[in-house]
Design a protein around this motif. Structure first.
Motif, PDB file in Angstrom:
ATOM      1  N   GLU A   1       9.600  31.333  -1.974  1.00 37.40           N
ATOM      2  CA  GLU A   1      10.723  30.468  -2.339  1.00 37.40           C
ATOM      3  C   GLU A   1      11.303  29.753  -1.123  1.00 37.40           C
ATOM      4  OE1 GLU A   1      13.473  32.098  -5.254  1.00 37.40           O
ATOM      5  OE2 GLU A   1      15.080  31.442  -3.921  1.00 37.40           O
ATOM      6  N   ALA A   2      11.533  30.490  -0.079  1.00 37.54           N
ATOM      7  CA  ALA A   2      12.133  29.879   1.112  1.00 37.54           C
ATOM      8  C   ALA A   2      11.222  28.800   1.677  1.00 37.54           C
ATOM      9  CB  ALA A   2      12.413  30.943   2.163  1.00 37.54           C
ATOM     10  N   MET A   3       9.940  29.052   1.608  1.00 40.31           N
ATOM     11  CA  MET A   3       8.981  28.081   2.135  1.00 40.31           C
ATOM     12  C   MET A   3       8.991  26.809   1.287  1.00 40.31           C
ATOM     13  SD  MET A   3       5.009  28.769   2.993  1.00 40.31           S
ATOM     14  CE  MET A   3       5.331  30.013   4.221  1.00 40.31           C
ATOM     15  N   SER A   4       9.122  26.982  -0.020  1.00 40.89           N
ATOM     16  CA  SER A   4       9.128  25.809  -0.897  1.00 40.89           C
ATOM     17  C   SER A   4      10.303  24.900  -0.569  1.00 40.89           C
ATOM     18  CB  SER A   4       9.193  26.243  -2.362  1.00 40.89           C
ATOM     19  OG  SER A   4       8.027  26.967  -2.695  1.00 40.89           O
ATOM     20  N   ARG A   5      11.401  25.504  -0.171  1.00 36.53           N
ATOM     21  CA  ARG A   5      12.563  24.684   0.202  1.00 36.53           C
ATOM     22  C   ARG A   5      12.206  23.755   1.363  1.00 36.53           C
ATOM     23  NH1 ARG A   5      15.650  29.557  -0.673  1.00 36.53           N
ATOM     24  NH2 ARG A   5      16.856  29.315  -2.575  1.00 36.53           N
ATOM     25  N   ILE A   6      11.403  24.248   2.247  1.00 38.61           N
ATOM     26  CA  ILE A   6      11.007  23.421   3.385  1.00 38.61           C
ATOM     27  C   ILE A   6      10.234  22.201   2.892  1.00 38.61           C
ATOM     28  CG2 ILE A   6       9.503  23.349   5.409  1.00 38.61           C
ATOM     29  CD1 ILE A   6      10.161  26.363   5.771  1.00 38.61           C
ATOM     30  N   TYR A   7       9.424  22.410   1.890  1.00 40.28           N
ATOM     31  CA  TYR A   7       8.572  21.313   1.438  1.00 40.28           C
ATOM     32  C   TYR A   7       9.327  20.250   0.667  1.00 40.28           C
ATOM     33  CZ  TYR A   7       4.662  23.969   3.126  1.00 40.28           C
ATOM     34  OH  TYR A   7       3.803  24.639   3.943  1.00 40.28           O
TER      35      TYR A   7
ATOM     36  N   THR B   1       0.871  -1.169   0.000  1.00 40.84           N
ATOM     37  CA  THR B   1       0.000   0.000   0.000  1.00 40.84           C
ATOM     38  C   THR B   1       0.911   1.223   0.000  1.00 40.84           C
ATOM     39  OG1 THR B   1      -1.703  -1.150   1.244  1.00 40.84           O
ATOM     40  CG2 THR B   1      -1.783   1.251   1.244  1.00 40.84           C
ATOM     41  N   VAL B   2       0.792   1.998  -1.053  1.00 44.43           N
ATOM     42  CA  VAL B   2       1.648   3.169  -1.193  1.00 44.43           C
ATOM     43  C   VAL B   2       0.816   4.424  -0.966  1.00 44.43           C
ATOM     44  CG1 VAL B   2       3.175   4.469  -2.736  1.00 44.43           C
ATOM     45  CG2 VAL B   2       3.108   1.968  -2.859  1.00 44.43           C
ATOM     46  N   THR B   3       1.244   5.231  -0.062  1.00 44.34           N
ATOM     47  CA  THR B   3       0.580   6.507   0.184  1.00 44.34           C
ATOM     48  C   THR B   3       1.490   7.624  -0.301  1.00 44.34           C
ATOM     49  OG1 THR B   3      -0.483   5.605   2.151  1.00 44.34           O
ATOM     50  CG2 THR B   3      -0.485   7.992   1.909  1.00 44.34           C
ATOM     51  N   LEU B   4       1.032   8.284  -1.329  1.00 46.87           N
ATOM     52  CA  LEU B   4       1.789   9.422  -1.847  1.00 46.87           C
ATOM     53  C   LEU B   4       1.265  10.691  -1.185  1.00 46.87           C
ATOM     54  CD1 LEU B   4       1.967   8.809  -5.710  1.00 46.87           C
ATOM     55  CD2 LEU B   4       3.742   8.382  -4.000  1.00 46.87           C
ATOM     56  N   GLY B   5       2.150  11.421  -0.614  1.00 43.58           N
ATOM     57  CA  GLY B   5       1.794  12.728  -0.077  1.00 43.58           C
ATOM     58  C   GLY B   5       2.295  13.783  -1.039  1.00 43.58           C
ATOM     59  N   ILE B   6       1.385  14.405  -1.747  1.00 42.35           N
ATOM     60  CA  ILE B   6       1.747  15.348  -2.807  1.00 42.35           C
ATOM     61  C   ILE B   6       1.713  16.770  -2.247  1.00 42.35           C
ATOM     62  CG2 ILE B   6       1.287  16.077  -5.177  1.00 42.35           C
ATOM     63  CD1 ILE B   6       1.421  13.131  -5.163  1.00 42.35           C
ATOM     64  N   TRP B   7       2.806  17.423  -2.336  1.00 39.37           N
ATOM     65  CA  TRP B   7       2.895  18.819  -1.888  1.00 39.37           C
ATOM     66  C   TRP B   7       2.963  19.730  -3.100  1.00 39.37           C
ATOM     67  CZ3 TRP B   7       2.661  20.509   3.148  1.00 39.37           C
ATOM     68  CH2 TRP B   7       2.671  19.512   4.116  1.00 39.37           C
ATOM     69  N   ASP B   8       1.957  20.526  -3.247  1.00 39.75           N
ATOM     70  CA  ASP B   8       1.874  21.485  -4.351  1.00 39.75           C
ATOM     71  C   ASP B   8       2.313  22.842  -3.804  1.00 39.75           C
ATOM     72  OD1 ASP B   8       1.118  23.104  -6.467  1.00 39.75           O
ATOM     73  OD2 ASP B   8      -1.029  22.987  -6.015  1.00 39.75           O
ATOM     74  N   THR B   9       3.498  23.241  -4.164  1.00 38.80           N
ATOM     75  CA  THR B   9       4.048  24.455  -3.558  1.00 38.80           C
ATOM     76  C   THR B   9       3.613  25.710  -4.321  1.00 38.80           C
ATOM     77  OG1 THR B   9       6.078  24.396  -4.882  1.00 38.80           O
ATOM     78  CG2 THR B   9       6.092  23.188  -2.792  1.00 38.80           C
ATOM     79  N   ALA B  10       3.692  26.823  -3.649  1.00 34.66           N
ATOM     80  CA  ALA B  10       3.388  28.107  -4.290  1.00 34.66           C
ATOM     81  C   ALA B  10       4.545  28.485  -5.203  1.00 34.66           C
ATOM     82  CB  ALA B  10       3.178  29.180  -3.229  1.00 34.66           C
ATOM     83  N   GLY B  11       4.212  28.921  -6.397  1.00 34.97           N
ATOM     84  CA  GLY B  11       5.259  29.240  -7.350  1.00 34.97           C
ATOM     85  C   GLY B  11       5.838  30.644  -7.199  1.00 34.97           C
ATOM     86  N   SER B  12       5.116  31.487  -6.519  1.00 35.58           N
ATOM     87  CA  SER B  12       5.585  32.858  -6.373  1.00 35.58           C
ATOM     88  C   SER B  12       6.922  32.895  -5.641  1.00 35.58           C
ATOM     89  CB  SER B  12       4.543  33.671  -5.586  1.00 35.58           C
ATOM     90  OG  SER B  12       5.087  34.897  -5.203  1.00 35.58           O
ATOM     91  N   GLU B  13       7.802  33.771  -6.145  1.00 36.71           N
ATOM     92  CA  GLU B  13       9.132  33.840  -5.533  1.00 36.71           C
ATOM     93  C   GLU B  13       9.062  34.292  -4.082  1.00 36.71           C
ATOM     94  OE1 GLU B  13      12.202  35.588  -7.838  1.00 36.71           O
ATOM     95  OE2 GLU B  13      11.387  34.813  -9.720  1.00 36.71           O
ATOM     96  N   ARG B  14       7.952  34.900  -3.729  1.00 36.97           N
ATOM     97  CA  ARG B  14       7.794  35.294  -2.326  1.00 36.97           C
ATOM     98  C   ARG B  14       7.855  34.093  -1.400  1.00 36.97           C
ATOM     99  NH1 ARG B  14       2.309  38.127  -1.601  1.00 36.97           N
ATOM    100  NH2 ARG B  14       1.770  36.792  -3.331  1.00 36.97           N
TER     101      ARG B  14
END
Ligand code: GTP
Length: 267
Positions: free
Chosen positions: A71-77, A56-69
């Motif tokens: 950017e730092a948060m996307s790194r966390i994801y 059983t595979v559970t994919l957790g998909i994180w759709d990050t915000a593309g705005s450069e504002r």
């Protein structure tokens, strides 16, 4: 019956407006939601549970915000992700430059794909996906045309193509495939309800969190679904146990490591 359970984190990255959320929507609910563009704030989370053989595979998909504002948060994801899908708009060369930026970031991140810089672990890595409405030109991003897709809103859009490339461990290069998705019909710019895609999911299908109500503050004790920034001590947590079994999608509430959940702006 007693198959192994596998949790895998997947993250989508790319410039704003390239269609990351639409790709997730397509995968989650087999539909395309027309209407005014709403940028993602922070990130959105969707879980998909699949049965693969005995597992059983559970994919957790994180759709990050593309705005450069964000950017730092996307790194966390993307930290701790088993795979990353870098998206760009095939009609917008700047989005392709942005994709290169993310690929570079990911290659310098030892925590993506669980592989080190030597890339020794196979079957994991970074993939890219570019979408293009049918008939809008070659796969090469043309010189700066800011999202012809947005300008196409309100028109009928035939089957778009998606060019996907993937790189796995080792020193091998990139491989690409071109696939065609279900034809989508776009209606008037504010035509909620009239733009269901042919063959798309039933109208009653659950919507991902990012399109629904903003979740309130995370319940007490809710942990971040993945590790926070280095040194913050935010513990990894399992993917939502509430997602149904079988080959189905569910959406989850995602706490941003700094506290609070952020999805779509409600406008
Ligand atoms: N014609 C066409 N329009 C698309 C396609 N994918 C997305 N769009 C439109 O492009 C706009 C942006 O799509 P989103 O999926 O929200 O883009 P995003 O990358 O998630 O944007 P951010 O949340 O800002 O990072 C929306 O108006 C979509 O309807 C596509 O394949 N074809």
């Amino acid at each position: 019956m007693s198959g192994r359970r596998v949790d895998a984190k997947v993250v989508l990255l790319g410039q704003e407006g390239v269609g990351k959320s639409s790709l997730v929507e397509r995968c989650a609910h087999r539909r395309f939601r027309p209407g005014p563009y709403q940028n993602t704030i922070g990130a959105a989370f969707v879980a998909k549970v699949m049965s693969v053989g005995e597992q059983t595979v559970t994919l957790g998909i994180w759709d990050t915000a593309g705005s450069e504002r964000y950017e730092a948060m996307s790194r966390i994801y993307y930290r701790g992700a088993r795979a990353a899908i870098v998206c760009y708009d095939l009609t917008d060369s700047s989005s392709f430059q942005r994709a290169k930026f993310w690929v570079n970031e990911l290659q310098n991140c030892e925590e993506v794909g669980g592989r080190g810089r030597d890339g020794t672990e196979p079957g994991r890595g970074v993939g890219g996906c570019g979408t293009l409405p049918e008939g809008t030109g070659s796969r090469e991003p043309p010189s700066s045309r800011r999202s012809a897709r947005r300008r196409a809103a309100g028109s009928t859009c035939a089957a778009p193509r998606a060019t996907c490339w993937r790189r796995t461990g080792g020193s091998g290069g990139w491989t690409s495939t071109t696939c065609r998705t279900t034809p989508r019909v776009r209606t008037g710019s504010s035509g909620e309800g009239g733009g269901q895609e042919p063959g798309g999911g039933a109208g009653g299908a659950p919507r991902p969190v990012r399109h629904g109500a903003l979740p309130g503050p995370s319940p007490p004790g809710t942990a971040c679904p993945d590790s926070g920034p280095a040194g913050t001590g935010v513990p990894p947590a399992p993917l939502s146990p509430a997602v149904p079994r079988g080959d189905s999608w569910g959406s989850g509430v995602l706490p941003v490591p700094t506290g609070g959940c952020r999805f779509r702006d409600q406008g």
